[in-house]
Write a protein that holds these residues in place. Structure first.
Motif, mmCIF file in Angstrom:
data_model
loop_
_atom_site.group_PDB
_atom_site.id
_atom_site.type_symbol
_atom_site.label_atom_id
_atom_site.label_comp_id
_atom_site.label_asym_id
_atom_site.label_seq_id
_atom_site.Cartn_x
_atom_site.Cartn_y
_atom_site.Cartn_z
ATOM 1 N N ASN A 55 44.769 40.994 48.488
ATOM 2 C CA ASN A 55 45.179 39.712 47.908
ATOM 3 C C ASN A 55 44.802 39.623 46.431
ATOM 4 O O ASN A 55 45.552 39.070 45.621
ATOM 5 N N TYR A 59 47.488 39.246 43.413
ATOM 6 C CA TYR A 59 47.383 38.126 42.465
ATOM 7 C C TYR A 59 47.350 38.639 41.024
ATOM 8 O O TYR A 59 48.069 38.128 40.159
ATOM 9 N N GLU A 63 50.249 38.037 38.248
ATOM 10 C CA GLU A 63 49.869 37.284 37.057
ATOM 11 C C GLU A 63 50.271 38.026 35.774
ATOM 12 O O GLU A 63 50.766 37.433 34.824
#
Length: 123
Positions: A55, A59, A63
């Motif tokens: 995760n 992320y 991003e």
């Protein structure tokens, strides 16, 4: 530490992790022989190798790049498939195996999803 400083540190950490992910992804290419099989094919594979939770990797990559980890992996694998189809006389099953697909049919489905044509039609 202010909010901007925290965002800057987060962004820098995300940039570093994304750079490490991309370097690891690219280190698997080019595929030069039918004996060469990709070691890392899923986001989980990369996260394990980079010693982060999947995760967290997802992320950071999203991003920085605006794309998911899986999208970047699929894009790079499909690019290599195109190169191999154009520049080798390997059959589709051999290419599928090198790119980490256990069955040529799975590779054909993947390739068709990425390029809107089958590997044989592409070739």
């Amino acid at each position: 530490m202010g909010l901007r400083a925290i965002e800057s540190v987060s962004c820098n950490a995300s940039n570093r992790l994304t750079s490490r992910f991309i370097a690891l992804l690219e280190s698997q290419f080019p595929v030069n022989s039918i004996a060469h099989v990709l070691q890392f094919k899923t986001a989980n594979d990369f996260a394990s190798q980079l010693s982060v939770h999947v995760n967290h990797l997802n992320y950071a990559v999203k991003e920085v790049s605006g794309k998911t980890t899986s999208e970047l992996i699929a894009c790079r694998i499909s690019h290599e498939a195109i190169v191999l189809l154009r520049n080798t006389d390997w059959n589709v099953a051999q290419i599928a195996y090198c790119l980490g697909f256990g069955h040529p049919a799975n590779f054909t489905l993947f390739f068709k999803k990425q390029t809107n044509c089958t590997p044989k039609a592409f070739r």
